[in-house]
Design an enzyme around this catalytic site. Structure first.
Site, PDB file in Angstrom:
ATOM      1  N   GLY A  88       0.820  -1.203   0.000  1.00  0.00           N
ATOM      2  CA  GLY A  88       0.000   0.000   0.000  1.00  0.00           C
ATOM      3  C   GLY A  88       0.851   1.249   0.000  1.00  0.00           C
ATOM      4  CB  ALA A  89       1.225   4.238  -1.116  1.00  0.00           C
ATOM      5  N   GLY A 101       5.074   4.564   5.298  1.00  0.00           N
ATOM      6  CA  GLY A 101       5.645   4.559   6.631  1.00  0.00           C
ATOM      7  C   GLY A 101       4.684   4.935   7.732  1.00  0.00           C
ATOM      8  N   GLY A 102       3.383   5.033   7.404  1.00  0.00           N
ATOM      9  CA  GLY A 102       2.412   5.289   8.458  1.00  0.00           C
ATOM     10  C   GLY A 102       2.431   4.217   9.523  1.00  0.00           C
ATOM     11  N   GLY A 103       2.787   3.000   9.119  1.00  0.00           N
ATOM     12  CA  GLY A 103       2.910   1.899  10.060  1.00  0.00           C
ATOM     13  C   GLY A 103       4.337   1.660  10.508  1.00  0.00           C
ATOM     14  CD  GLU A 109       5.918  -0.752   4.198  1.00  0.00           C
ATOM     15  OE1 GLU A 109       4.822  -1.172   4.597  1.00  0.00           O
ATOM     16  OE2 GLU A 109       6.205   0.466   4.176  1.00  0.00           O
TER      17      GLU A 109
END
Length: 240
Positions: A88-89, A101-103, A109
């Site tokens: 995802g993005a 990089g929200g997670g 990744e």
């Protein structure tokens, strides 16, 4: 997540798995849409629609989920290349630059995406933006002993930044690699991602950042319209 959002994410996840062929080495992304993709992959394997799949996870999240579904896993160091990475993005701009990089999984990744022969991004339409970093902060992963130094360097570059603090846990977010994350905002957003990526990664103490530039082969966009749920395909004009 609403039922409609869930169905949109499910549709784009299923569309991505349609590209998987038996015998592939896959990169398994992280996040909510990637999790649906992993579940769809596991279902096809269990039903015998696919076989001889080996997968490289990009996080503990994807590793645990894939293991629970019986998907064979391998470390990135043990494969020569990844045939197809699906992830995802958090933002996608018209130049196919991403923020991820929200997670806090963006280091692994990016490693997997860089090793992939094809990198397919799965998002819903809300992730498409005209310019990166106007709304979503840019993650910069740093060594624990360097976060204050890197913060000063980022501010000297004109950015606002803050140490990411964990939810339901005292203290900062700690990544799968044992590092910390600074979330940065550059006033006016990010245009030249390649140059900013170079500048960020030249700062001592920076491990990696959440800019993904010149990596994307295809973006699958799930969206809900009056006619129903559809998946659009976007491709860079000149390839990555």
């Amino acid at each position: 997540m609403s039922d409609l959002e869930s169905r949109v994410k499910q549709a784009v996840a299923e569309a991505a798995v349609e590209q998987v062929r038996s015998g592939m080495v896959l990169g398994l992304g992280s996040g909510s849409t990637a999790a649906l993709m992993i579940q769809a992959l596991g279902k096809r394997l269990s039903q015998g629609q696919l076989d001889n799949i080996t997968a490289v996870p990009t996080s503990f999240q994807s590793q645990v989920l894939a293991s629970s579904l019986g998907i064979p896993l391998v470390d990135l160091n043990h494969v020569e290349a990844v045939d197809l990475a699906i992830d995802g993005a958090d933002e996608v701009d018209p130049g196919f630059q991403l923020i991820k990089g929200g997670g806090a999984c963006h280091v692994q990744e990016k490693l997997v995406a860089s090793a992939a022969r094809r990198f397919v991004v799965v998002v819903d339409a809300s992730k498409l933006v005209e310019r990166l970093n106007l709304d979503f902060l840019l993650p910069v992963e740093v060594l624990p002993g360097a976060w204050a130094l890197v913060s000063r360097r980022l501010r000297a570059m004109g950015a606002e930044c803050e140490l990411r603090i964990a939810q339901r846990k005292a203290g900062p977010v700690v990544t799968d690699q044992g590092n910390l994350v600074l979330d940065a905002h550059f006033p006016g957003g990010i245009g030249d991602g390649a140059e900013l990526e170079r500048q960020l990664n030249s700062i001592p103490g920076v491990v990696e950042n959440g800019l993904f530039v010149n990596l994307v082969d295809q973006v699958l966009v799930g969206e809900a319209t009056e006619q129903g749920i559809h998946v659009r395909t976007l491709v860079p004009p000149d390839g990555p």
